[in-house]
Design an enzyme around this catalytic site. Structure first.
Site, PDB file in Angstrom:
ATOM      1  N   ARG A  37       1.668  -4.992  17.481  1.00 36.83           N
ATOM      2  CA  ARG A  37       2.098  -6.045  16.545  1.00 36.83           C
ATOM      3  C   ARG A  37       2.318  -7.380  17.244  1.00 36.83           C
ATOM      4  O   ARG A  37       2.088  -8.434  16.648  1.00 36.83           O
ATOM      5  CB  ARG A  37       3.372  -5.615  15.826  1.00 36.83           C
ATOM      6  CG  ARG A  37       3.056  -4.576  14.787  1.00 36.83           C
ATOM      7  CD  ARG A  37       4.281  -4.084  14.099  1.00 36.83           C
ATOM      8  NE  ARG A  37       3.893  -3.283  12.945  1.00 36.83           N
ATOM      9  CZ  ARG A  37       4.733  -2.650  12.162  1.00 36.83           C
ATOM     10  NH1 ARG A  37       6.027  -2.712  12.406  1.00 36.83           N
ATOM     11  NH2 ARG A  37       4.299  -1.957  11.139  1.00 36.83           N
ATOM     12  N   GLY A 353      -1.005   3.560   6.674  1.00 40.09           N
ATOM     13  CA  GLY A 353      -0.693   3.935   8.052  1.00 40.09           C
ATOM     14  C   GLY A 353      -1.489   5.139   8.538  1.00 40.09           C
ATOM     15  O   GLY A 353      -2.057   5.117   9.637  1.00 40.09           O
ATOM     16  N   GLY A 376       2.991   0.000   3.226  1.00 39.26           N
ATOM     17  CA  GLY A 376       3.574  -0.235   1.910  1.00 39.26           C
ATOM     18  C   GLY A 376       3.061  -1.517   1.274  1.00 39.26           C
ATOM     19  O   GLY A 376       2.791  -1.560   0.069  1.00 39.26           O
TER      20      GLY A 376
END
Ligand code: ADP
Ligand code: MG
Length: 396
Positions: A37, A353, A376
């Protein structure tokens, strides 16, 4: 795209506040286990630095419950980021307040300042305007590059847009929006969606939204059994959500009414237990799955049928593994479909995911047009067509 992106603004000398997703996994000692990330945010940060911006980074990390907690400090992220960027990164003691404001005032073009965990304030998740205003005071331009939280209306990714303009998408978020536009909103047809994963209940909104958009819907994974049971097929002890049978019937009817080609498994790889060591059988649904047996993957005939159906598609969207791909005996359906999606000439968009992990496991990630970084957020974008973190961006 109808929203402004970081490419549309001149950042020279400006205080550019970038909402990033630095919510990295850590071990018990706070060591970063995986820095994907942080690396993913580098292009946006570098773009701003190259223009001589003063870069102020905002992120959450973990779930600190709205109060400062050293366990969730962004210190480890600051250190890793400095290493990856090859330049100093300072860490402010907080994300608002006088000490932080003073550090911002001391910044020169090309500097990077990381604010401390924005969720140390309960006002962040409550999206309180006063807190959003305090954040906004530190910035001339707001950038949202945190797709993973874009489905939440929080102060740092949505509320702040009320107090600082423009608010633009960073490169990551701009890509997410662009590929959503190119697939779901405005697909080149024919357009197929592959849906799998464990449950119908967690994805019914997505199923309904996609039924209204696609030409073909290929269903696999655990959710397929609720559909098959709804059609009266004996599915043994496979995962069936009894409360979802009517919903599944309605979804089948909706697909029929819209002329959507709805494909369900013809055969499955079944076992008596979800255990890679247990004996397995390939069973056809026509002959029914015996009592106590459970389907854990789509079978080889289904795989071929699905691969065939994908031929000639111009756009393919995929969420949800076709089986329990974490276990080798039940991974084939997912891995072979991953190959087929990668081999296809269609624009391919993958999200979720576990689907992301499956595509990497298959070794085909490089050949997918776009892999979403949000779990999500991706599902909610499919279902609702937009997200609070996207709505807050300045219109073009
Ligand atoms: P994503 O994270 O990509 O959105 P999901 O979380 O919905 O996907 O689903 C992934 C999970 O579904 C995996 O852990 C997988 O083991 C499980 N799964 C897939 N097929 C089956 C099945 N037939 N029975 C039980 N679980 C399944
Ligand atoms: Mg999942």
């Amino acid at each position: 795209m109808s929203k402004m992106t970081i490419r549309d603004v001149d950042l020279t000398g400006k205080r550019v506040m970038i909402r990033v997703d630095f919510n990295v996994p850590q071990d018990e000692n706070g060591q970063i286990r995986e820095d994907t990330r942080i690396r993913a945010a580098l292009p946006t940060i570098r773009l701003a630095l190259a223009q001589g911006a003063k870069v102020i980074l905002v992120s959450h990390l973990g779930r600190p419950k709205g109060t400062p907690d050293a366990k969730y400090s962004l210190k480890p992220v600051q250190e890793r980021l400095a290493m990856l960027l090859g330049q100093p990164v300072r860490l402010a003691p907080d994300c608002v307040g006088e000490a932080t404001a003073a550090m911002v005032r001391a910044m020169r073009p090309g500097d990077v300042l990381m604010l401390e965990n924005v969720r140390f304030h309960a006002a962040e998740e409550k999206n309180l305007p006063e807190f959003a205003r305090q954040l906004a005071e530190l910035a001339d331009v707001a950038v949202n590059d945190a797709f993973g939280t874009a489905h939440r209306a929080h102060a740092s990714n949505a509320g702040i847009g009320q107090f600082v303009q423009p608010m633009v998408a960073g490169l990551l978020l701009a890509d997410e929006i662009a590929y959503f536009d190119k697939s779901v909103r405005n697909p080149e047809r024919p357009f197929a969606a592959i849906l799998g994963g464990s449950k119908v209940s967690s994805k019914i909104g997505v199923i309904e939204a996609l039924t209204a958009k696609v030409d073909a819907l290929l269903i696999g994974g655990g959710m397929a059994f609720t559909f098959l049971a709804a059609m009266g097929k004996p599915v043994g002890s496979s995962l069936v959500e009894k409360g979802m049978l009517d919903t599944a019937r309605q979804a089948i009817a909706a697909a029929q009414q819209r002329g959507v080609q709805l494909l369900l498994p013809l055969d499955v790889v079944a076992a008596l237990q979800m255990d890679p060591a247990s004996p397995i059988k390939t069973l056809f649904l026509d002959e029914s799955i015996p009592e106590h047996w459970m389907g854990f993957d789509i079978g080889p005939v289904t795989v071929q049928r699905y691969i065939q159906a994908l031929k000639g598609m111009k756009t393919i969207l995929w969420n949800g593994p076709m089986g329990v791909f974490e276990m080798e005996p039940f991974a084939q359906g997912t891995l072979q479909l991953a190959q087929a999606v990668a081999d296809s000439h269609a624009l391919s968009v993958v999200g979720g995911g576990d689907t992301d992990a499956a595509v990497r496991q298959a070794g085909v990630a490089e050949r997918i047009s776009f892999i979403s970084t949000g779990g999500g957020a991706f599902l909610e974008l499919l279902e609702k067509g937009s997200l609070p973190g996207i709505e807050a961006l300045t219109a073009r």
